[in-house]
Design a protein around this motif. Structure first.
Motif, PDB file in Angstrom:
ATOM      1  N   GLU A   1      48.297  37.484  34.046  1.00  0.00           N
ATOM      2  CA  GLU A   1      48.188  38.267  32.818  1.00  0.00           C
ATOM      3  C   GLU A   1      47.208  39.426  32.987  1.00  0.00           C
ATOM      4  O   GLU A   1      47.492  40.561  32.602  1.00  0.00           O
ATOM      5  N   GLN A   2      46.043  39.154  33.568  1.00  0.00           N
ATOM      6  CA  GLN A   2      45.038  40.188  33.769  1.00  0.00           C
ATOM      7  C   GLN A   2      45.528  41.254  34.744  1.00  0.00           C
ATOM      8  O   GLN A   2      45.274  42.444  34.551  1.00  0.00           O
ATOM      9  N   TRP A   3      46.227  40.842  35.794  1.00  0.00           N
ATOM     10  CA  TRP A   3      46.792  41.791  36.749  1.00  0.00           C
ATOM     11  C   TRP A   3      47.714  42.766  36.028  1.00  0.00           C
ATOM     12  O   TRP A   3      47.624  43.977  36.206  1.00  0.00           O
TER      13      TRP A   3
ATOM     14  N   LYS B   1      47.792  43.522  32.816  1.00  0.00           N
ATOM     15  CA  LYS B   1      47.049  44.375  31.880  1.00  0.00           C
ATOM     16  C   LYS B   1      46.389  45.544  32.599  1.00  0.00           C
ATOM     17  O   LYS B   1      46.450  46.685  32.140  1.00  0.00           O
ATOM     18  N   VAL B   2      45.734  45.249  33.715  1.00  0.00           N
ATOM     19  CA  VAL B   2      45.030  46.303  34.445  1.00  0.00           C
ATOM     20  C   VAL B   2      46.030  47.320  35.001  1.00  0.00           C
ATOM     21  O   VAL B   2      45.810  48.531  34.895  1.00  0.00           O
TER      22      VAL B   2
ATOM     23  N   GLU C   1      36.085  33.729  32.805  1.00  0.00           N
ATOM     24  CA  GLU C   1      36.733  32.874  31.811  1.00  0.00           C
ATOM     25  C   GLU C   1      36.489  31.397  32.092  1.00  0.00           C
ATOM     26  O   GLU C   1      36.240  30.625  31.173  1.00  0.00           O
TER      27      GLU C   1
ATOM     28  N   LEU D   1      46.306  33.177  33.767  1.00  0.00           N
ATOM     29  CA  LEU D   1      45.314  34.176  33.377  1.00  0.00           C
ATOM     30  C   LEU D   1      45.246  35.298  34.405  1.00  0.00           C
ATOM     31  O   LEU D   1      45.194  36.479  34.041  1.00  0.00           O
TER      32      LEU D   1
ATOM     33  N   VAL E   1      40.369  41.157  38.872  1.00  0.00           N
ATOM     34  CA  VAL E   1      41.073  39.996  38.306  1.00  0.00           C
ATOM     35  C   VAL E   1      40.372  38.703  38.708  1.00  0.00           C
ATOM     36  O   VAL E   1      40.183  37.815  37.873  1.00  0.00           O
TER      37      VAL E   1
ATOM     38  N   GLU F   1      35.375  47.964  36.493  1.00  0.00           N
ATOM     39  CA  GLU F   1      36.081  48.681  35.430  1.00  0.00           C
ATOM     40  C   GLU F   1      35.650  50.144  35.381  1.00  0.00           C
ATOM     41  O   GLU F   1      36.477  51.034  35.182  1.00  0.00           O
TER      42      GLU F   1
ATOM     43  N   ARG G   1      37.355  38.336  36.592  1.00  0.00           N
ATOM     44  CA  ARG G   1      37.711  38.012  35.207  1.00  0.00           C
ATOM     45  C   ARG G   1      38.081  36.539  35.064  1.00  0.00           C
ATOM     46  O   ARG G   1      37.720  35.899  34.072  1.00  0.00           O
TER      47      ARG G   1
END
Length: 143
Positions: free
Chosen positions: A33-35, A37-38, A67, A30, A60, A108, A63
């Motif tokens: 993946e988040q890294w 995406k950002v 989760e 996760l 991250v 964000e 996030r």
């Protein structure tokens, strides 16, 4: 899942070693993946830089915490019995979710990720000034 690594270098912060921070394979996946995406979002906006690395890492981390907590709340429910007294109470993970969510929102906004903030953080494209006849008229006269 198939991840494409984004290498660190000029203008792109290197991805942290998530295995040093997390033991759970799901959390590591996760975070990675988040890294990605950002970074892709910031690259598309033209605001990605090495200076954003630590802020992106914190985003991250929050996030992943969000989760984790939301999975626990989904499993147990938002109200649980206290271990010692048995009295119903708000799930401790609910509080973690709320605090992580607030930090996520703040980071964000700082990075300009929400659509309402993008116009304030994207690079400004400067166009060459077009000379017009009125510009010659308004120029100062040499003495």
């Amino acid at each position: 899942m198939n991840f494409t690594p984004i290498a660190g270098g000029e203008g792109v912060p290197p991805e942290p070693d998530w295995q040093q921070l997390y033991v759970d394979v799901l959390d590591i996946a996760l975070a990675s993946e988040q890294w990605g995406k950002v970074l892709r979002e910031l690259q598309d906006m033209g605001t990605l830089s090495m200076a954003n690395g630590h802020m992106i890492e914190r985003l991250v981390l929050y996030r992943v915490q969000f989760e984790r907590a939301s999975r626990q709340v989904a499993e147990d429910g938002p109200i649980v019995k206290a271990k010692r007294t048995g009295v119903p109470q708000i799930h401790p993970c609910w509080t973690v979710m709320r605090q992580a969510g607030e930090e996520i929102r703040i980071l964000e906004v700082e990075l300009g990720i929400p659509p309402t903030r993008r116009g304030k953080t994207t690079k400004v494209v400067k166009h060459k000034k077009v000379e017009r006849a009125r510009d010659a008229f308004l120029k100062p006269v040499a003495q």
